[in-house]
Design a protein around this motif. Structure first.
Motif, PDB file in Angstrom:
ATOM      1  N   GLU A  34     -21.340  30.223 -39.237  1.00 44.53           N
ATOM      2  CA  GLU A  34     -21.188  31.168 -40.343  1.00 44.53           C
ATOM      3  C   GLU A  34     -21.099  32.610 -39.842  1.00 44.53           C
ATOM      4  N   LYS A  35     -21.862  32.926 -38.796  1.00 42.26           N
ATOM      5  CA  LYS A  35     -21.883  34.282 -38.247  1.00 42.26           C
ATOM      6  C   LYS A  35     -21.041  34.415 -36.985  1.00 42.26           C
ATOM      7  N   ASN A  36     -20.380  33.310 -36.594  1.00 45.24           N
ATOM      8  CA  ASN A  36     -19.542  33.295 -35.403  1.00 45.24           C
ATOM      9  C   ASN A  36     -20.326  33.705 -34.152  1.00 45.24           C
ATOM     10  N   ILE A  37     -21.506  33.096 -33.986  1.00 48.19           N
ATOM     11  CA  ILE A  37     -22.377  33.379 -32.842  1.00 48.19           C
ATOM     12  C   ILE A  37     -22.482  32.122 -31.986  1.00 48.19           C
ATOM     13  N   GLN A  38     -22.338  32.297 -30.677  1.00 44.99           N
ATOM     14  CA  GLN A  38     -22.537  31.216 -29.724  1.00 44.99           C
ATOM     15  C   GLN A  38     -23.661  31.626 -28.780  1.00 44.99           C
ATOM     16  N   HIS A  72     -29.914  37.768 -30.933  1.00 40.32           N
ATOM     17  CA  HIS A  72     -29.010  37.745 -32.087  1.00 40.32           C
ATOM     18  C   HIS A  72     -29.739  37.989 -33.406  1.00 40.32           C
ATOM     19  N   LYS A  73     -31.042  38.286 -33.323  1.00 40.70           N
ATOM     20  CA  LYS A  73     -31.848  38.599 -34.512  1.00 40.70           C
ATOM     21  C   LYS A  73     -31.712  37.521 -35.584  1.00 40.70           C
ATOM     22  N   LEU A  74     -31.971  36.252 -35.175  1.00 36.95           N
ATOM     23  CA  LEU A  74     -31.874  35.177 -36.146  1.00 36.95           C
ATOM     24  C   LEU A  74     -32.933  34.108 -35.902  1.00 36.95           C
ATOM     25  N   LYS A  75     -33.215  33.380 -36.971  1.00 37.13           N
ATOM     26  CA  LYS A  75     -34.091  32.214 -36.927  1.00 37.13           C
ATOM     27  C   LYS A  75     -33.343  31.102 -37.646  1.00 37.13           C
ATOM     28  N   GLY A  76     -33.330  29.918 -37.044  1.00 37.87           N
ATOM     29  CA  GLY A  76     -32.591  28.835 -37.669  1.00 37.87           C
ATOM     30  C   GLY A  76     -33.068  27.471 -37.221  1.00 37.87           C
ATOM     31  N   VAL A  77     -32.372  26.454 -37.707  1.00 41.50           N
ATOM     32  CA  VAL A  77     -32.708  25.074 -37.373  1.00 41.50           C
ATOM     33  C   VAL A  77     -31.514  24.364 -36.758  1.00 41.50           C
ATOM     34  N   ILE A  78     -31.822  23.487 -35.831  1.00 40.04           N
ATOM     35  CA  ILE A  78     -30.842  22.581 -35.238  1.00 40.04           C
ATOM     36  C   ILE A  78     -31.312  21.181 -35.600  1.00 40.04           C
TER      37      ILE A  78
END
Length: 114
Positions: A34-38, A72-78
């Motif tokens: 969604e944010k185009n971050i790798q 990248h200042k993010l928190k997420g789930v895999i």
């Protein structure tokens, strides 16, 4: 670490706790499409993980990782399968995820140094 009855319960609670990005394993990177971050293995930390096995089918297994990326200042789930359906990539990402699972089960003095 918390205890969850199923994957949906874990995802919902992690989202409430700020892990809002939906991340995916893509070979040698973890991606926020969604944010185009790798992200490479050095770009994130694993905060928590939970494993689930389907009640009706032992092959229905999954694992969820709660991750944070300061870069990248993010928190997420895999969310990934494990066992027969796991992403068996030999990448640094998979090595990091596996290392975290194994070292988390060891006593503090037995854990490898990161």
């Amino acid at each position: 670490m918390k205890t969850y009855n199923n994957l949906v319960e874990a995802i919902n609670d992690l989202m409430k706790r700020g892990y809002t990005e939906n991340l995916s394993l893509e070979g040698d990177t973890v991606d926020d499409k969604e944010k185009n971050i790798q992200m490479t293995a050095d770009d994130f930390e694993i905060d928590e993980f939970y494993r689930f096995e389907g009640a009706s089918n032992p092959d229905d297994t999954s694992i969820i990782y709660a991750v944070t990326s300061e870069k990248h200042k993010l928190k997420g789930v895999i969310v990934n399968a494990y066992g027969a359906y796991a992403n068996n990539s030999s990448s640094a990402i998979e090595a990091k995820l596996h290392h975290y699972q194994v070292s988390d089960k060891l006593h503090n003095e037995d854990r490898p140094v990161a």
